[in-house]
Design a protein around this motif. Structure first.
Motif, mmCIF file in Angstrom:
data_model
loop_
_atom_site.group_PDB
_atom_site.id
_atom_site.type_symbol
_atom_site.label_atom_id
_atom_site.label_comp_id
_atom_site.label_asym_id
_atom_site.label_seq_id
_atom_site.Cartn_x
_atom_site.Cartn_y
_atom_site.Cartn_z
ATOM 1 N N ARG A 14 4.258 14.904 -3.332
ATOM 2 C CA ARG A 14 3.712 15.678 -4.287
ATOM 3 C C ARG A 14 2.717 16.681 -3.766
ATOM 4 N NH1 ARG A 14 5.005 13.924 -10.034
ATOM 5 N NH2 ARG A 14 5.817 11.637 -9.854
ATOM 6 N N ASP B 98 0.807 -1.165 -0.081
ATOM 7 C CA ASP B 98 -0.014 -0.123 -0.087
ATOM 8 C C ASP B 98 0.859 1.334 0.127
ATOM 9 O OD1 ASP B 98 -2.692 -1.175 -0.111
ATOM 10 O OD2 ASP B 98 -2.367 -1.494 2.118
ATOM 11 N N LEU B 99 2.091 0.979 0.423
ATOM 12 C CA LEU B 99 2.896 2.382 0.263
ATOM 13 C C LEU B 99 3.150 2.864 -0.918
ATOM 14 C CD1 LEU B 99 5.737 1.060 2.703
ATOM 15 C CD2 LEU B 99 4.243 2.998 3.266
ATOM 16 N N GLU B 100 2.887 1.911 -1.853
ATOM 17 C CA GLU B 100 3.227 2.471 -3.624
ATOM 18 C C GLU B 100 2.001 3.667 -3.948
ATOM 19 O OE1 GLU B 100 2.529 -1.196 -5.480
ATOM 20 O OE2 GLU B 100 0.377 -0.850 -5.852
ATOM 21 N N VAL B 101 0.952 3.687 -3.079
ATOM 22 C CA VAL B 101 -0.028 4.613 -3.312
ATOM 23 C C VAL B 101 0.573 5.911 -2.369
ATOM 24 C CG1 VAL B 101 -2.269 5.366 -2.958
ATOM 25 C CG2 VAL B 101 -1.889 3.083 -3.608
ATOM 26 N N LEU C 233 3.133 6.903 -1.115
ATOM 27 C CA LEU C 233 4.511 7.273 -1.320
ATOM 28 C C LEU C 233 4.568 8.201 -2.764
ATOM 29 C CD1 LEU C 233 7.262 5.085 0.000
ATOM 30 C CD2 LEU C 233 6.556 7.237 1.141
ATOM 31 N N GLN C 234 3.575 8.134 -3.459
ATOM 32 C CA GLN C 234 3.228 8.818 -4.793
ATOM 33 C C GLN C 234 2.419 10.070 -4.188
ATOM 34 O OE1 GLN C 234 2.668 7.166 -8.514
ATOM 35 N NE2 GLN C 234 2.170 5.341 -7.354
ATOM 36 N N THR D 130 13.790 8.886 2.295
ATOM 37 C CA THR D 130 12.792 7.997 2.868
ATOM 38 C C THR D 130 13.251 6.798 3.631
ATOM 39 O OG1 THR D 130 10.960 8.753 1.276
ATOM 40 C CG2 THR D 130 10.573 6.892 2.522
ATOM 41 N N ARG E 208 8.593 15.384 -6.692
ATOM 42 C CA ARG E 208 8.057 13.974 -7.360
ATOM 43 C C ARG E 208 8.297 12.913 -6.169
ATOM 44 N NH1 ARG E 208 11.220 15.762 -11.795
ATOM 45 N NH2 ARG E 208 9.938 16.696 -13.168
ATOM 46 N N MET E 209 9.657 13.294 -5.524
ATOM 47 C CA MET E 209 9.906 12.437 -4.244
ATOM 48 C C MET E 209 10.741 13.339 -3.528
ATOM 49 S SD MET E 209 9.389 9.478 -2.811
ATOM 50 C CE MET E 209 8.790 8.284 -4.083
ATOM 51 N N ASN E 210 10.654 13.203 -2.015
ATOM 52 C CA ASN E 210 11.462 13.884 -1.106
ATOM 53 C C ASN E 210 12.637 13.242 -1.179
ATOM 54 O OD1 ASN E 210 9.324 11.914 -0.041
ATOM 55 N ND2 ASN E 210 11.206 11.676 1.233
#
Ligand code: SF4
Lengths: 481, 204
Positions: A273, A263-266, A268-269, A284, A279-281
């Motif tokens: 943003r 679920d992190l794939e959702v 962390l997007q 992480t 786009r990414m900090n």
């Protein structure tokens, strides 16, 4: 089946000591502060819009994020038990805290058990909420904030005013002044260049990182099926704290759970943003219990209720627990931009604070906050997990023991702020020192004695030579929305 | 009643309305259909002010600037070919103070995500422990082209959640002062990425 234990409200820094309109007055009158806030929120808004626009499936990600969080809320007890089992199996020790005081007692006891009299801290809303630094200090333990903005706020003996950029209310000259006054090893000729200020912070904290024995963090996410904790950051201070000390204590609100690692794939997007407009900090970190020979070998997680069970108990207000603290709603809120974060009294400012704080404390203890909104809906549009903040605000207003002054003031304020034309008129009238805003209220309420303009205009009319903000700026901003 | 049991009981009471089951819609993209992932990765990395080099041949020149180099114990020998400076292998583990004294660290990675310009380390082969890539001021990271994926969901299929994971997107940065981005606060101030072909393939 009946459950004898009732959900309970929370304590800590989640209460407004003053009604919102009163607390907002100094901010509204402080032109420097308002300029700092305006510049900052405008910049982040533009960055966010740009990186969100480049994601073709943004709405699908929001839908997934919102649904995953709704699922978490529905299954929270079982997911917490699963998290505890997974984290424990991976070598972490899980603790439970009913409220702020209990959470603080646990962290103090763990720090003492590690034989330390100081801790390094990663920026965390949860530890601010429970007022951990104050509790550590009372126990003779020094707590060092290591996020640059938190360091500025800590050295300035101030409180944060924004979820993401806690020192948003300071400009570079003010930051230099704080460093020179309070940072013992700051160079004598420190300039106010951002790079020079960041370098001073780097030097100041380096030795502390390399020698710290105990670190305290929060977590952006806690994963039930694996026991993994996640911290999202930029500066590397998080990595320092999460990697070098022997003991790591993470304070985590029970709502931070996600069912599965995938679920992190959702999230962390959605999070970077929405939050910093990147786009990414830059960094992480994810860790699952203890990894032998790598990182802290004594790992603790403190799961905190502190009012979250009370939020969960209200089916309408429950989605406030979906908040991933991205702060996008603050940056689009016309009330936040004028009032600043301190006016909300709680560690959770802005639109999310206006619903979450009264839900955590019980509406009676934070009755003015649900009125701190124009109900313009901008917060709902940007929220990555689709929390319907306006709906919850209205719902809470119905429960609040209506504070009449706030209610009337906020009603007028909200009416004024909803329209750029009315806002411009209000500013003109404020400049003239009298007028139809009052007259408007007279007509509507039948009151004939109203002399002062309602807040925020009242703050400007009290003294004629208070500088007025340019109405143009607001209109320009509004036009872009 | 313990805090644990009390909190769980409170939460169960709070759910007395028995909210209905939730179907999570997963309509988001799971696979990238971009024609050139490597070009996308390079673009994103450079946008975040990482410096990108192509081919293993770039390493000797890069390492030539480094006097004192930290490496994980299992770094491939050919990455160090011709290195003439002081080599510090992380065995026995270097202390934080010792790491702070070194000029750079050279590692590999587990996965790189083109869409976000993110490099993921999982303490696997050629990566070492987390402190190694954190304390030295310069991180030289070798990325094999077969480690590059398009989107975050693709990266998750390759990761082991039990490993400590460090995600890196550009060098350390802060935006806390008037939202000006400043590189290099506490993490490495320089991130250099060397893109190489997988062993056994031709070309760079
Ligand atoms: S309510 Fe939504 S927009 Fe506001 S901080 Fe939380 S997640 Fe972000």
């Amino acid at each position: 089946m009946s459950h004898p234990v009732a959900p309970a409200t929370g304590s800590g820094r989640i209460r407004t000591p003053l009604p919102f309109p009163t607390a907002a007055k100094p901010a509204v009158a402080d032109t420097q502060l308002r300029a700092n806030l305006h510049r900052a929120t405008r910049t982040i808004r533009a960055k966010r819009a740009r990186v969100v626009d480049e994601v073709p499936d943004w709405e699908a990600l929001r839908d997934a994020g919102s649904a995953i969080k709704a699922d978490v809320q529905r299954r929270l007890p079982e997911l917490l038990e699963q998290f505890e089992a997974s984290a424990t199996a991976a070598g972490a020790t899980v603790h439970w805290a009913r409220d702020a005081a209990e959470a603080c007692r646990i962290v103090v006891a763990l720090t003492r058990a590690a034989g330390a009299d100081e801790v390094v801290k990663v920026k965390s809303m949860a530890t601010q909420e429970i007022e951990l630094n104050e509790a550590l200090e009372a126990a003779g333990i020094a707590a060092y904030e290591t996020d640059l903005a938190e360091l500025i706020v800590q050295l300035g003996e101030d409180t944060p005013s924004h979820i993401l950029v806690p020192a948003i209310h300071y400009n570079r000259a003010q930051i230099r002044e704080i460093f020179q006054r309070r940072m013992s090893d700051a160079p004598a000729d420190l300039s106010d260049e951002p790079a020079a200020l960041a370098e001073a912070a780097r030097v100041h904290l380096r030795r502390r990182f390399l020698s710290a024995r105990v670190a305290v963090s929060g977590a952006n996410f806690a994963v039930a099926d694996t026991g993994t904790l996640v911290v999202v950051e930029s500066e590397g201070n998080g990595r320092m704290c999460l990697t070098l000390p022997e003991t790591l204590i993470s304070v985590v609100g029970v709502e931070k759970l996600l069912p599965t690692f995938t679920d992190l794939e959702v999230f962390l997007q959605l999070l970077p943003r929405s939050s910093t407009g990147e786009r990414m900090n830059p960094y992480t970190s994810m860790w699952t219990g203890v990894t032998p020979g790598d990182g802290p070998q004594d790992v603790h997680v403190v799961l905190v209720d502190n009012g979250r069970s009370a939020v969960l108990a209200d089916p309408v207000g429950r989605p406030a627990l979906s908040c991933i603290r991205c702060s996008a709603c603050l940056n689009v809120c016309p009330v936040y931009e004028r009032a600043g974060g301190h006016a909300y009294g709680s560690v959770y400012p802005g639109p999310i604070g206006a619903i979450l704080s009264p839900q955590l404390t019980g509406v009676a203890d934070n009755a003015s906050l649900p009125y701190a909104s124009t109900l313009c809906g901008a917060c709902y549009d940007v929220c990555p997990v689709k929390i319907n903040i306006p709906e919850i605000l209205v719902h809470l207003r119905q429960q609040a023991p209506h504070p009449p002054a706030e209610r009337a003031t906020m009603r007028v304020l909200s009416w004024v702020m909803r329209s750029p034309r009315r806002w411009a008129v209000a500013l003109r009238l404020a400049r003239a020192g009298a007028g139809p805003l009052g007259a408007y209220r007279e007509r509507r309420t039948g009151a004939r004695t109203l002399r002062r303009l309602p807040w925020p205009a009242s703050a400007w009319t009290r003294s004629r030579d208070l500088p007025l903000p340019a109405p143009q700026t607001f209109r320009e901003w509004w036009g872009k929305q | 009643m313990s805090a644990r049991d009390e909190i769980l009981a409170r939460l169960r009471t709070a759910l007395a309305d028995s909210p209905p089951p939730v179907q999570v819609p997963r309509g988001y993209r799971r696979v990238d259909d971009r024609p050139d992932l490597i070009a996308a990765l390079v673009d994103r990395l450079e946008d975040y002010r990482a410096v990108v080099h192509h081919g293993i041949g770039a390493l000797p020149r890069l390492l030539g600037e480094v006097d004192r180099l930290a490496v994980p114990t299992d770094v491939p020998a050919d990455w160090l070919a011709g290195y003439a400076g002081q080599l510090h292998r992380d065995a026995p583990p270097l202390s934080p103070a010792a790491l702070d004294d070194l000029d750079a660290v050279l590692t590999g990675c587990a996965v790189a995500v083109a869409d976000t310009g993110t490099i993921i380390l999982d303490a696997g082969p050629a990566q070492g422990r987390r402190a190694l890539t954190l304390v030295p001021d310069r991180h030289i990271c070798v990325v094999r082209t077969d480690q590059v994926v398009g989107l975050l969901p693709e990266a998750f299929t390759r990761l082991d959640p039990r490993a400590p994971l460090t995600w890196i997107s550009g060098p350390s940065a802060t935006s806390d002062i008037e939202l000006n981005r400043v590189e290099g606060v506490h993490g490495p101030r320089r991130l250099e990425v060397v893109l190489i072909s997988p062993p056994g393939s031709s070309g760079a």
